[in-house]
Design a protein around this motif. Sequence first.
Motif: not given
Length: 201
Positions: A12-13, A15, A22-23, A25-27, A29-30, A41, A43
């Motif tokens: 993950p990139e 922030n 880092h977010d 929820d984004a993590e 989802a990944r 996706p 949460t």
Amino acid sequence: MTTADRPDPQQPEENPSGDGSHDIDAEFARLTAGLGLGDEPLTVDDVLAESAEEEPAIAVVATSVASAKALAGAIRLGREARTDGIDIPGGTRTLDTETGAIAVGELKEQPAHDLAAITSTALQRTGLVLFWRRGDRMTATRYKAGERGEDVSPAIVLGAVADEVEQLLLGALTLDELGEGIDPSTLTRNEALSWISKKKR
């Protein structure tokens, strides 16, 4: 950019704020990508909500009816008397206790209220209380003549039920430990009438 300099697509990139976080929820989802979970996706909140839904629930309709047989008959006839089409929830059974017969089942919240409505339709003049528990949440609701009444504090009305009912609601007993009971949905109309009339004699 050389191969060594190219960022790893699996990592993950960070922030852009530079705080190294880092977010979530984004993590999430990944991590769940490609698992066939649908187009939208998931949460973290979705998963927590689903976990809450999977917690076992218990419903107890506490009555003053003298026997489990009479209560089963009343519930069977109460279903017939309803005009809104609600049915006796699957898994319902009636049991005897020293403070009156109860109708119980591992029911979600709406089916639990359906059961209480059917039961109080049959009993008409006699009030009853629906207890419902899932996890740490417990509610108590009064019903009379088929209509939902006020919500009350469970602590206030728990003292009116038998000890084993209180233990069931507090998680100290299981339904299986209370016994098999009677499934009202299996009764014929004649059986229901017979069981009620015998109790009136």
